[in-house]
Enzyme design. Sequence first.
Site, PDB file in Angstrom:
ATOM      1  N   LEU A 146       0.818  -1.203   0.000  1.00 32.23           N
ATOM      2  CA  LEU A 146       0.000   0.000   0.000  1.00 32.23           C
ATOM      3  C   LEU A 146       0.853   1.255   0.000  1.00 32.23           C
ATOM      4  CD1 LEU A 146      -2.835  -0.978   2.527  1.00 32.23           C
ATOM      5  CD2 LEU A 146      -2.934  -0.948   0.027  1.00 32.23           C
ATOM      6  N   ASN A 147       2.072   1.159   0.503  1.00 32.45           N
ATOM      7  CA  ASN A 147       2.963   2.314   0.490  1.00 32.45           C
ATOM      8  C   ASN A 147       3.349   2.718  -0.931  1.00 32.45           C
ATOM      9  OD1 ASN A 147       3.256   2.807   3.318  1.00 32.45           O
ATOM     10  ND2 ASN A 147       4.636   1.062   3.483  1.00 32.45           N
ATOM     11  N   ALA A 148       3.315   1.756  -1.861  1.00 30.80           N
ATOM     12  CA  ALA A 148       3.780   2.032  -3.219  1.00 30.80           C
ATOM     13  C   ALA A 148       2.896   3.046  -3.943  1.00 30.80           C
ATOM     14  CB  ALA A 148       3.840   0.731  -4.028  1.00 30.80           C
ATOM     15  N   ASP A 166      -9.563   2.364  -8.048  1.00 25.68           N
ATOM     16  CA  ASP A 166     -10.094   1.948  -9.341  1.00 25.68           C
ATOM     17  C   ASP A 166     -11.596   1.658  -9.303  1.00 25.68           C
ATOM     18  OD1 ASP A 166     -10.000  -0.306  -7.783  1.00 25.68           O
ATOM     19  OD2 ASP A 166      -9.099  -1.605  -9.293  1.00 25.68           O
ATOM     20  N   ASN A 251      -2.935  -1.572   5.834  1.00 29.40           N
ATOM     21  CA  ASN A 251      -4.018  -0.657   6.181  1.00 29.40           C
ATOM     22  C   ASN A 251      -3.397   0.677   6.610  1.00 29.40           C
ATOM     23  OD1 ASN A 251      -6.492   0.439   6.900  1.00 29.40           O
ATOM     24  ND2 ASN A 251      -7.161  -1.372   8.036  1.00 29.40           N
ATOM     25  N   GLU A 253      -2.604   3.556   5.249  1.00 27.83           N
ATOM     26  CA  GLU A 253      -1.706   4.442   4.499  1.00 27.83           C
ATOM     27  C   GLU A 253      -2.329   5.816   4.284  1.00 27.83           C
ATOM     28  OE1 GLU A 253      -4.432   3.208   1.305  1.00 27.83           O
ATOM     29  OE2 GLU A 253      -3.636   2.290   3.130  1.00 27.83           O
ATOM     30  N   ASP A 254      -3.658   5.870   4.167  1.00 26.87           N
ATOM     31  CA  ASP A 254      -4.318   7.160   3.980  1.00 26.87           C
ATOM     32  C   ASP A 254      -4.252   8.010   5.257  1.00 26.87           C
ATOM     33  OD1 ASP A 254      -5.919   5.359   5.315  1.00 26.87           O
ATOM     34  OD2 ASP A 254      -7.772   5.900   4.286  1.00 26.87           O
TER      35      ASP A 254
END
Length: 366
Positions: A146-148, A166, A251, A253-254
């Site tokens: 998720l960091n990517a 998406d 989870n 990352e936001d």
Amino acid sequence: MPGDDQTELPRDLATTTLYSTTSIRLRVCAIMIRKSVYIIVLHLLLLRLIADAAIVAGGSDPCDIGSLPDPRTLRPDRLTVLISGYSERRLPLLRSLAALYSSLPYVSAVLVLWGNPDTPSQTLSAALPISDGAPISLIRQPERSLNARFLPRTAIRTRAVVVCDDDVDPDPRALALAFSQWLGHDRALVGFFARSHALDLEAKTWIYTLHHDRYSIMLTKLVILKTEYLYRYSCWNRLRDARGLVERERNCEDILMNFVAAMEEGGGEGPVLVEGRVRDWGDPRNNGTLSTLSASGSGEEEEIRRVGLSSRLDHRKRRGWCIREFHRMLGVMPLRYSYGKVVEGAGEQGLCNKGGNLVYCDNQRY
């Protein structure tokens, strides 16, 4: 000479021996040359594979600031769209979204960040539309991370980026309104899905929640943010442990990106919520069916079950734990509340009786 122990070789035999020795030497040289060529070819292939891997990963070192565009050259009047994709079942929707973003006049480029390394390349290539507008590029992530989605990239040539999932379909007018707001609040995260942190006084701990009168977290399922924040998120040593938590838990990352924006030097801004029609196909509150366009362009009903993180029963509890851990790791609680939201127009709020109906006084249809 008589009595000499040395015996002279016949002329034909000496010539034959010379030819044989020369032939052997030539063969040895040919073999050595072929081996050298093979070694050179293998080295070239290895260099090509390394280069390809670097391209897929967005560069051998995404935090090498020398490889990134000069911030002074980034366009302030355009956006780069970063679409995060993973589920092959949503490829028809991703194709539609990529075409939509590409057609917008204020979009400079569309980068599809594909996070499922098991998807065949042919499947992805066939799913991407041919663009008549902004170019659409595919970047395959080397691993499920998720960091990517927040890696800085050399292909980004704008001061701001749209980070989106998406399965989120925005109305172009709403996105244009959000961009106009970001131009005036470029330190803030500007988006459409707001949440809050709060202090549970009884438990004396931070929690993740939803307030109707304020917010402090903007979800990155559709958000506009400063390109510089990608570098800070990915490359700040101070965030190393926090990024590790995101990697382990897959989870939050936001939430961490909201911490990054709020920790802006000189004082960060709270997020900005924009009103607008945004279709969230992945929300678990949908009825369970999704009408999409198939790859052939015909309409079909595809059964979609939410594969995202928000469908977990313990979703809020886990994200509250992330807030507490980020607070502990960073030693600060920078999140700040914002109030209200931006609307497209400030119309009349008074009600008038028109044709026996109460309508807004400036509404000419009744």
